[in-house]
Motif scaffolding. Sequence first.
Motif, PDB file in Angstrom:
ATOM      1  N   UNK A   1       0.845  -1.200   0.000  1.00 49.78           N
ATOM      2  CA  UNK A   1       0.000   0.000   0.000  1.00 49.78           C
ATOM      3  C   UNK A   1       0.886   1.259   0.000  1.00 49.78           C
ATOM      4  N   UNK A   2       0.436   2.281  -0.674  1.00 50.27           N
ATOM      5  CA  UNK A   2       1.276   3.481  -0.819  1.00 50.27           C
ATOM      6  C   UNK A   2       1.519   4.149   0.534  1.00 50.27           C
ATOM      7  N   UNK A   3       2.730   4.685   0.696  1.00 52.50           N
ATOM      8  CA  UNK A   3       3.050   5.389   1.933  1.00 52.50           C
ATOM      9  C   UNK A   3       2.963   6.901   1.679  1.00 52.50           C
ATOM     10  N   UNK A   4       2.033   7.527   2.403  1.00 50.58           N
ATOM     11  CA  UNK A   4       1.785   8.958   2.181  1.00 50.58           C
ATOM     12  C   UNK A   4       3.021   9.799   2.492  1.00 50.58           C
ATOM     13  N   UNK A   5       3.785   9.411   3.531  1.00 54.94           N
ATOM     14  CA  UNK A   5       4.973  10.205   3.889  1.00 54.94           C
ATOM     15  C   UNK A   5       5.934  10.264   2.700  1.00 54.94           C
ATOM     16  N   UNK A   6       6.132   9.128   2.054  1.00 58.31           N
ATOM     17  CA  UNK A   6       7.043   9.072   0.900  1.00 58.31           C
ATOM     18  C   UNK A   6       6.479   9.889  -0.262  1.00 58.31           C
ATOM     19  N   UNK A   7       5.159   9.775  -0.444  1.00 53.41           N
ATOM     20  CA  UNK A   7       4.548  10.508  -1.568  1.00 53.41           C
ATOM     21  C   UNK A   7       4.586  12.022  -1.346  1.00 53.41           C
ATOM     22  N   UNK A   8       4.451  12.441  -0.070  1.00 54.40           N
ATOM     23  CA  UNK A   8       4.527  13.885   0.197  1.00 54.40           C
ATOM     24  C   UNK A   8       5.906  14.418  -0.169  1.00 54.40           C
ATOM     25  N   UNK A   9       6.936  13.591   0.078  1.00 50.59           N
ATOM     26  CA  UNK A   9       8.299  14.012  -0.276  1.00 50.59           C
ATOM     27  C   UNK A   9       8.472  14.137  -1.787  1.00 50.59           C
ATOM     28  N   UNK A  10       7.823  13.226  -2.515  1.00 54.03           N
ATOM     29  CA  UNK A  10       8.025  13.177  -3.969  1.00 54.03           C
ATOM     30  C   UNK A  10       7.057  14.100  -4.716  1.00 54.03           C
ATOM     31  N   UNK A  11       5.796  14.051  -4.313  1.00 53.44           N
ATOM     32  CA  UNK A  11       4.759  14.752  -5.088  1.00 53.44           C
ATOM     33  C   UNK A  11       4.240  16.019  -4.408  1.00 53.44           C
ATOM     34  N   UNK A  12       4.681  16.279  -3.189  1.00 52.73           N
ATOM     35  CA  UNK A  12       4.264  17.493  -2.489  1.00 52.73           C
ATOM     36  C   UNK A  12       2.756  17.591  -2.363  1.00 52.73           C
ATOM     37  N   UNK A  13       2.222  18.738  -2.765  1.00 50.70           N
ATOM     38  CA  UNK A  13       0.788  19.000  -2.586  1.00 50.70           C
ATOM     39  C   UNK A  13      -0.095  18.122  -3.477  1.00 50.70           C
ATOM     40  N   UNK A  14       0.503  17.465  -4.461  1.00 50.32           N
ATOM     41  CA  UNK A  14      -0.301  16.576  -5.308  1.00 50.32           C
ATOM     42  C   UNK A  14      -0.423  15.171  -4.719  1.00 50.32           C
ATOM     43  N   UNK A  15       0.299  14.896  -3.619  1.00 49.70           N
ATOM     44  CA  UNK A  15       0.319  13.527  -3.079  1.00 49.70           C
ATOM     45  C   UNK A  15      -1.083  13.063  -2.669  1.00 49.70           C
ATOM     46  N   UNK A  16      -1.787  13.860  -1.881  1.00 45.22           N
ATOM     47  CA  UNK A  16      -3.092  13.409  -1.373  1.00 45.22           C
ATOM     48  C   UNK A  16      -4.121  13.280  -2.509  1.00 45.22           C
ATOM     49  N   UNK A  17      -4.256  14.294  -3.394  1.00 44.25           N
ATOM     50  CA  UNK A  17      -5.199  14.104  -4.508  1.00 44.25           C
ATOM     51  C   UNK A  17      -4.879  12.872  -5.356  1.00 44.25           C
ATOM     52  N   UNK A  18      -3.586  12.625  -5.582  1.00 44.94           N
ATOM     53  CA  UNK A  18      -3.213  11.449  -6.395  1.00 44.94           C
ATOM     54  C   UNK A  18      -3.606  10.158  -5.699  1.00 44.94           C
ATOM     55  N   UNK A  19      -3.317  10.087  -4.395  1.00 44.35           N
ATOM     56  CA  UNK A  19      -3.656   8.873  -3.648  1.00 44.35           C
ATOM     57  C   UNK A  19      -5.165   8.661  -3.627  1.00 44.35           C
ATOM     58  N   UNK A  20      -5.910   9.766  -3.453  1.00 50.56           N
ATOM     59  CA  UNK A  20      -7.366   9.643  -3.425  1.00 50.56           C
ATOM     60  C   UNK A  20      -7.873   9.068  -4.742  1.00 50.56           C
ATOM     61  N   UNK A  21      -7.324   9.585  -5.817  1.00 46.19           N
ATOM     62  CA  UNK A  21      -7.728   9.123  -7.144  1.00 46.19           C
ATOM     63  C   UNK A  21      -7.418   7.635  -7.320  1.00 46.19           C
ATOM     64  N   UNK A  22      -6.237   7.245  -6.824  1.00 39.45           N
ATOM     65  CA  UNK A  22      -5.803   5.863  -6.964  1.00 39.45           C
ATOM     66  C   UNK A  22      -6.700   4.907  -6.184  1.00 39.45           C
ATOM     67  N   UNK A  34      -0.832   4.241   4.169  1.00 34.14           N
ATOM     68  CA  UNK A  34       0.138   4.060   5.254  1.00 34.14           C
ATOM     69  C   UNK A  34       0.913   5.350   5.422  1.00 34.14           C
ATOM     70  N   UNK A  35       1.330   5.635   6.657  1.00 35.35           N
ATOM     71  CA  UNK A  35       2.262   6.733   6.904  1.00 35.35           C
ATOM     72  C   UNK A  35       3.393   6.145   7.731  1.00 35.35           C
ATOM     73  N   UNK A  36       4.568   6.053   7.127  1.00 30.35           N
ATOM     74  CA  UNK A  36       5.734   5.420   7.768  1.00 30.35           C
ATOM     75  C   UNK A  36       5.349   4.063   8.344  1.00 30.35           C
ATOM     76  N   UNK A  37       4.606   3.311   7.566  1.00 30.59           N
ATOM     77  CA  UNK A  37       4.247   1.948   7.950  1.00 30.59           C
ATOM     78  C   UNK A  37       2.971   1.828   8.765  1.00 30.59           C
TER      79      UNK A  37
END
Length: 397
Positions: A1-22, A34-37
Amino acid sequence: MADLAMMLLKDGYDAIPRLRQRTGTTRDDAFTCRVLGRRAVVVRGRDAVRLFYDEDVVQREGAVPPPLAALLFGRGAVHGTDGDQHRIRKAMFLGLLTSERVDDLAATIGRDLARRVEGWPGREVSVFDELVEVYGAAVQAWAGIDQAPADVHRTSRRLATVVDGFGGAGTAYARAWAARLQLDRWARDLVGRARRDPGSVRDDTVLADIARGPGSGLDPHLAGVELLNVLRPTVAVAWPGTFLARDLAGLADHSTLGDEARRSLGHEVRRTAPFVPALAGLVRRDTSFDGVALAPGDLLVLDVPGTNAHPDLWNEPERFAPGRFVGHEPDPFGYVPQGGGYPATGHRCPGEPLTVRILQQTADVLAGVPYHVVGSSDHDRRRIPTLPRHGLRVRVG
Ligand code: HEM
């Protein structure tokens, strides 16, 4: 499952909308990740804000990963406290930020900024750098901190450096930690001196109150941390302040905006300019939200931009509408750039009235300056926190 902490580092403000879409439809108000597991549930909207601020369900202690909390807020800060400890500490902040003091600081910022922009004609300036200088110097003097001009300047930059690194972006993160350690030492020493030598600090200032008034029971390190929790976020207003300068420049009739229109503009800038990506709490007991089960130990993540642009709460949420708030104040549970609910009973930001006033003064001054933006004013949505490019370069004339 995707880790939001990692996605925030990579995608910044687009992380949450992208995860929601996924994870489902874009209209879902809750999804898991997940956030740091750790299992996390990301929520948005009015009911989500009510849940997030229900102390029976959500605690703050231990919710924000320790390296981030210690960097941005400082070790032991009010942000991560619960129950009586939170209520007592929060009362101190609300007591420090009286309306007289807020008026006084906002007026000083207005005067200092007006003086500063007199030096703009004929050169290119970074609005962000200018605001950091003006807000930083004003808040230090107002708080009762007396330093040589070069030290005032350095302190303002360090406060901004801590904020600039909170998103964990590479070298900015390391620089932020260096600044945090220096500021912690500096603030602890200020408190120590104010306690040892009462004559060294004016009474009726934030420093005096924290050192020997309502904050007298705090150990020197923690008292310093909480002093910084007034200074740093005041300098942080330079982030929305810079977006405001950009948005103001884009309005055809900006020099003719009245008081009410400028207040509304500030609210709309805070609604739309990316700054706080999310807030985090730990679930205390079994419950559910929008069909998703929440269990003790889960992380509850409040999607701040997703609430500020929720399709059920806002008419044309993606549109920048500077007049949106004319004639009314925002809903405390639907508009959450500085947290939701009420500052006296929950964690909502106690500095929001000050932020509003600083932005209003900034708009008042900048509306009278015929500046134009030089080059691009785009911002990078992948970086947290973000700014218009180069801090918004402008030129007068
Ligand atoms: C809390 C945002 C300015 C002092 C918060 C929270 C947010 C926030 C999102 C957390 C709310 C929560 O956990 O539920 C901002 C933004 C600002 C700003 C975006 C301007 C750019 C200020 C100012 C001050 C301040 C000017 C003080 C002078 C605090 C403090 C807390 C806090 C002490 C902790 C409150 C608590 O945990 O009960 N702010 N803030 N902030 N803010 Fe601000």
